[in-house]
Design a protein around this motif. Structure first.
Motif, PDB file in Angstrom:
ATOM      1  N   VAL A   1      20.863  -8.482  -1.021  1.00  9.67           N
ATOM      2  CA  VAL A   1      20.935  -7.507   0.073  1.00  9.67           C
ATOM      3  C   VAL A   1      19.561  -6.862   0.207  1.00  9.67           C
ATOM      4  CG1 VAL A   1      23.394  -7.050  -0.332  1.00  9.67           C
ATOM      5  CG2 VAL A   1      21.673  -5.591  -1.433  1.00  9.67           C
ATOM      6  N   TYR A   2      19.367  -6.028   1.226  1.00 10.28           N
ATOM      7  CA  TYR A   2      18.099  -5.303   1.361  1.00 10.28           C
ATOM      8  C   TYR A   2      18.039  -4.188   0.325  1.00 10.28           C
ATOM      9  CZ  TYR A   2      16.289  -7.551   5.539  1.00 10.28           C
ATOM     10  OH  TYR A   2      15.752  -8.463   6.416  1.00 10.28           O
ATOM     11  N   GLY A   3      16.854  -4.031  -0.292  1.00  4.14           N
ATOM     12  CA  GLY A   3      16.665  -3.016  -1.313  1.00  4.14           C
ATOM     13  C   GLY A   3      15.756  -1.900  -0.842  1.00  4.14           C
ATOM     14  N   LEU A   4      16.004  -0.698  -1.369  1.00  3.35           N
ATOM     15  CA  LEU A   4      15.152   0.460  -1.091  1.00  3.35           C
ATOM     16  C   LEU A   4      14.251   0.651  -2.302  1.00  3.35           C
ATOM     17  CD1 LEU A   4      14.439   2.734   0.858  1.00  3.35           C
ATOM     18  CD2 LEU A   4      16.202   4.127  -0.234  1.00  3.35           C
TER      19      LEU A   4
ATOM     20  N   ILE B   1      12.809   6.574   5.923  1.00  2.00           N
ATOM     21  CA  ILE B   1      11.852   5.686   5.258  1.00  2.00           C
ATOM     22  C   ILE B   1      10.794   5.219   6.254  1.00  2.00           C
ATOM     23  CG2 ILE B   1      13.347   4.888   3.392  1.00  2.00           C
ATOM     24  CD1 ILE B   1      14.189   2.570   5.036  1.00  2.00           C
ATOM     25  N   PRO B   2       9.555   5.069   5.798  1.00  2.00           N
ATOM     26  CA  PRO B   2       8.464   4.748   6.724  1.00  2.00           C
ATOM     27  C   PRO B   2       8.405   3.304   7.174  1.00  2.00           C
ATOM     28  CG  PRO B   2       7.609   4.922   4.497  1.00  2.00           C
ATOM     29  CD  PRO B   2       9.046   5.330   4.431  1.00  2.00           C
ATOM     30  N   LEU B   3       9.005   2.385   6.399  1.00  2.00           N
ATOM     31  CA  LEU B   3       8.826   0.972   6.725  1.00  2.00           C
ATOM     32  C   LEU B   3      10.027   0.158   6.252  1.00  2.00           C
ATOM     33  CD1 LEU B   3       6.472  -0.817   7.931  1.00  2.00           C
ATOM     34  CD2 LEU B   3       6.012  -1.490   5.577  1.00  2.00           C
ATOM     35  N   ILE B   4      10.493  -0.738   7.121  1.00  2.00           N
ATOM     36  CA  ILE B   4      11.536  -1.706   6.797  1.00  2.00           C
ATOM     37  C   ILE B   4      10.956  -3.083   7.082  1.00  2.00           C
ATOM     38  CG2 ILE B   4      13.864  -2.540   7.288  1.00  2.00           C
ATOM     39  CD1 ILE B   4      14.423   0.313   8.467  1.00  2.00           C
TER      40      ILE B   4
ATOM     41  N   ALA C   1       0.828  -1.202   0.000  1.00  2.00           N
ATOM     42  CA  ALA C   1       0.000   0.000   0.000  1.00  2.00           C
ATOM     43  C   ALA C   1       0.867   1.258   0.000  1.00  2.00           C
ATOM     44  CB  ALA C   1      -0.929  -0.005   1.214  1.00  2.00           C
ATOM     45  N   LEU C   2       1.947   1.258   0.773  1.00  2.00           N
ATOM     46  CA  LEU C   2       2.854   2.411   0.794  1.00  2.00           C
ATOM     47  C   LEU C   2       3.497   2.614  -0.573  1.00  2.00           C
ATOM     48  CD1 LEU C   2       4.570   1.871   4.261  1.00  2.00           C
ATOM     49  CD2 LEU C   2       3.217   3.874   3.604  1.00  2.00           C
ATOM     50  N   LEU C   3       3.929   1.527  -1.201  1.00  2.00           N
ATOM     51  CA  LEU C   3       4.545   1.626  -2.528  1.00  2.00           C
ATOM     52  C   LEU C   3       3.547   2.132  -3.560  1.00  2.00           C
ATOM     53  CD1 LEU C   3       6.551  -1.694  -2.305  1.00  2.00           C
ATOM     54  CD2 LEU C   3       7.567   0.566  -2.602  1.00  2.00           C
ATOM     55  N   ALA C   4       2.311   1.652  -3.495  1.00  2.00           N
ATOM     56  CA  ALA C   4       1.271   2.098  -4.422  1.00  2.00           C
ATOM     57  C   ALA C   4       0.961   3.577  -4.245  1.00  2.00           C
ATOM     58  CB  ALA C   4      -0.001   1.271  -4.229  1.00  2.00           C
ATOM     59  N   ALA C   5       1.185   4.081  -3.025  1.00  2.00           N
ATOM     60  CA  ALA C   5       0.921   5.493  -2.725  1.00  2.00           C
ATOM     61  C   ALA C   5       2.126   6.384  -3.011  1.00  2.00           C
ATOM     62  CB  ALA C   5       0.508   5.635  -1.261  1.00  2.00           C
ATOM     63  N   GLY C   6       3.198   5.820  -3.589  1.00  2.00           N
ATOM     64  CA  GLY C   6       4.362   6.620  -3.960  1.00  2.00           C
ATOM     65  C   GLY C   6       5.403   6.771  -2.874  1.00  2.00           C
ATOM     66  N   GLN C   7       5.336   5.911  -1.852  1.00  2.00           N
ATOM     67  CA  GLN C   7       6.327   5.946  -0.779  1.00  2.00           C
ATOM     68  C   GLN C   7       7.490   5.000  -1.101  1.00  2.00           C
ATOM     69  OE1 GLN C   7       5.961   7.929   2.228  1.00  2.00           O
ATOM     70  NE2 GLN C   7       4.472   8.839   0.836  1.00  2.00           N
ATOM     71  N   ILE C   8       8.582   5.137  -0.337  1.00  3.05           N
ATOM     72  CA  ILE C   8       9.703   4.211  -0.458  1.00  3.05           C
ATOM     73  C   ILE C   8       9.693   3.256   0.734  1.00  3.05           C
ATOM     74  CG2 ILE C   8      11.163   5.665  -1.892  1.00  3.05           C
ATOM     75  CD1 ILE C   8      12.618   6.606   0.601  1.00  3.05           C
ATOM     76  N   VAL C   9      10.065   2.004   0.485  1.00  4.73           N
ATOM     77  CA  VAL C   9      10.028   0.957   1.508  1.00  4.73           C
ATOM     78  C   VAL C   9      11.272   0.094   1.355  1.00  4.73           C
ATOM     79  CG1 VAL C   9       8.786  -1.102   2.307  1.00  4.73           C
ATOM     80  CG2 VAL C   9       7.500   0.912   1.564  1.00  4.73           C
ATOM     81  N   ALA C  10      11.872  -0.322   2.473  1.00  7.42           N
ATOM     82  CA  ALA C  10      13.010  -1.236   2.435  1.00  7.42           C
ATOM     83  C   ALA C  10      12.504  -2.672   2.497  1.00  7.42           C
ATOM     84  CB  ALA C  10      13.961  -0.962   3.590  1.00  7.42           C
ATOM     85  N   LEU C  11      12.958  -3.491   1.546  1.00 12.61           N
ATOM     86  CA  LEU C  11      12.494  -4.872   1.421  1.00 12.61           C
ATOM     87  C   LEU C  11      13.676  -5.836   1.369  1.00 12.61           C
ATOM     88  CD1 LEU C  11       9.805  -4.378  -1.388  1.00 12.61           C
ATOM     89  CD2 LEU C  11       9.397  -4.524   1.077  1.00 12.61           C
TER      90      LEU C  11
ATOM     91  N   ALA D   1      12.653   9.612  -7.213  1.00 10.10           N
ATOM     92  CA  ALA D   1      13.493  10.709  -6.719  1.00 10.10           C
ATOM     93  C   ALA D   1      13.726  10.594  -5.219  1.00 10.10           C
ATOM     94  CB  ALA D   1      12.845  12.048  -7.056  1.00 10.10           C
ATOM     95  N   ALA D   2      12.734  10.063  -4.505  1.00  9.29           N
ATOM     96  CA  ALA D   2      12.877   9.886  -3.055  1.00  9.29           C
ATOM     97  C   ALA D   2      13.964   8.866  -2.729  1.00  9.29           C
ATOM     98  CB  ALA D   2      11.545   9.465  -2.440  1.00  9.29           C
ATOM     99  N   ILE D   3      14.154   7.866  -3.596  1.00  8.25           N
ATOM    100  CA  ILE D   3      15.266   6.917  -3.404  1.00  8.25           C
ATOM    101  C   ILE D   3      16.591   7.657  -3.462  1.00  8.25           C
ATOM    102  CG2 ILE D   3      16.542   5.012  -4.449  1.00  8.25           C
ATOM    103  CD1 ILE D   3      13.947   3.818  -5.393  1.00  8.25           C
ATOM    104  N   PHE D   4      16.782   8.452  -4.513  1.00 13.17           N
ATOM    105  CA  PHE D   4      18.037   9.185  -4.676  1.00 13.17           C
ATOM    106  C   PHE D   4      18.272  10.141  -3.507  1.00 13.17           C
ATOM    107  CE2 PHE D   4      17.278   7.783  -9.010  1.00 13.17           C
ATOM    108  CZ  PHE D   4      18.557   7.477  -9.472  1.00 13.17           C
ATOM    109  N   ALA D   5      17.207  10.798  -3.050  1.00 10.47           N
ATOM    110  CA  ALA D   5      17.338  11.751  -1.950  1.00 10.47           C
ATOM    111  C   ALA D   5      17.708  11.048  -0.650  1.00 10.47           C
ATOM    112  CB  ALA D   5      16.043  12.531  -1.781  1.00 10.47           C
ATOM    113  N   ALA D   6      17.041   9.934  -0.360  1.00 14.63           N
ATOM    114  CA  ALA D   6      17.302   9.216   0.891  1.00 14.63           C
ATOM    115  C   ALA D   6      18.722   8.664   0.930  1.00 14.63           C
ATOM    116  CB  ALA D   6      16.294   8.079   1.057  1.00 14.63           C
TER     117      ALA D   6
END
Length: 325
Positions: free
Chosen positions: A30-33, A160-163, A15-25, A44-49
């Motif tokens: 390795v873990y991806g952003l 990031i809001p969720l890992i 749901a966060l990804l569908a809403a345009g948020q970034i999430v660590a998975l 752009a939020a990936i590059f900024a973070a």
């Protein structure tokens, strides 16, 4: 915020990804952003973070070859290798299809894009969303890649809001990246799938891209995967103030004088070395950063996953870019 993998939290991440948020998975490498590869603001939020330079492209993660086929042109040899190794730790750099809706930030303006189908819940989330997810490693750009959720939180937790915590990654180094042109297979980045396995499946040799070649895919910057401390590779003798990243049963001279020592694999197993590489570098870095010391690294064979381990160490030891890069 770190949360365990369960149906509720998988749905929350989607749901966060569908809403345009970034999430660590978590992935097997390795873990991806992750972010929606079609949403420019999300990418752009990936590059900024991460503080990642925007000329460094990202990998678009897909649920399989059928999804990849919508966005890139897949040649026969790439398709054969996809059938053999996907889902798994190998990415393919392929020409973008005309009219692709992938945001240009993902490709850094290149006419090609790297695609990968990961194992596990990452692919499940992609299938649930029905669109590719752009995802570099979930770390500060150029620094050590995370292989656990707590490592992600230490680096990026406030951004990031969720890992999603899937435990320690099974492989421990990023995916292998291949480019196929004119029937030749080029290794752009050594990684979790060995050269030997690729050559056996393809029935032909794999050509290695030189360190420092023009950037055509993620992970090709000369300086990358680096701790704060300077690394000294192929160490045969330990100098005062150095920590030691060891390998195998035979020690460098004066090893007992090292300020700290961790052994990537006491039994000399390069697969085990890959699994421990980033975590052990981070632990030694924390120790020597207090004293201004170096990390000495014993020689590691090039065979199998040793090629990926040595690639990461060479980039970690390379001359660092100027501050603010």
């Amino acid at each position: 915020m770190i949360v365990p993998v369960n149906e509720k939290n998988i749905a929350r991440a989607a749901a966060l990804l569908a809403a345009g948020q970034i999430v660590a998975l978590p992935t097997e490498t390795v873990y991806g952003l992750a972010a929606d590869a079609m949403n420019g603001q999300a990418v752009a939020a990936i590059f900024a973070a991460k503080g990642r330079p925007q000329f460094n492209p990202l990998i678009a993660h897909v649920s399989g070859a059928d999804m990849a086929d919508k966005y890139v042109e897949i040649d026969a040899l790439s398709r054969k290798l996809m059938r053999h190794f996907w889902p798994g730790p190998v990415s393919f750099v392929l020409p973008l299809r005309a009219g692709s809706l992938i945001h240009p930030l993902v490709t850094a303006g290149l006419p090609t894009m790297a695609v990968r189908c990961p194992q596990g819940i990452f692919a499940d989330i992609i299938a649930r969303l029905g669109r590719p997810l752009a995802a570099p490693s979930a770390n500060i750009s150029g620094r050590i890649s995370p292989t656990t959720a707590p490592a992600v939180e230490r680096a990026l937790g406030s951004k990031i809001p969720l890992i999603l915590d899937g435990g320690a990654c099974a492989i421990g180094v990023e995916s292998t990246i291949l480019a196929i042109k004119g029937g030749e297979i080029s290794l752009l980045r050594a990684g979790g799938l060995t050269r030997e396995a690729i050559e056996e499946a393809a029935g032909q040799a794999v050509i290695k891209q030189n360190l420092g070649a023009a950037i055509a895919a993620p992970g090709m910057l000369p300086s990358h995967y680096a701790p704060e401390a300077v690394l000294r590779l192929k160490a045969r003798i330990i100098r005062p103030g150095e920590a030691l990243l060891a390998f195998g049963a035979n020690r460098a001279k004066n090893y007992e004088k090292a300020v700290a020592m961790l052994n990537l694999s006491e039994k000399g197993d390069v697969r085990e070395a890959a699994l421990h590489l980033f975590a052990y570098l981070a632990r030694l870095d924390k120790i020597v950063s207090k004293t201004g010391g170096l990390i000495a690294v014993e020689p590691i064979p090039q065979s199998g996953l040793g090629e990926a381990v040595n690639d990461r160490l060479a980039r970690a030891a390379a001359k660092r870019p100027p501050s603010g890069f």
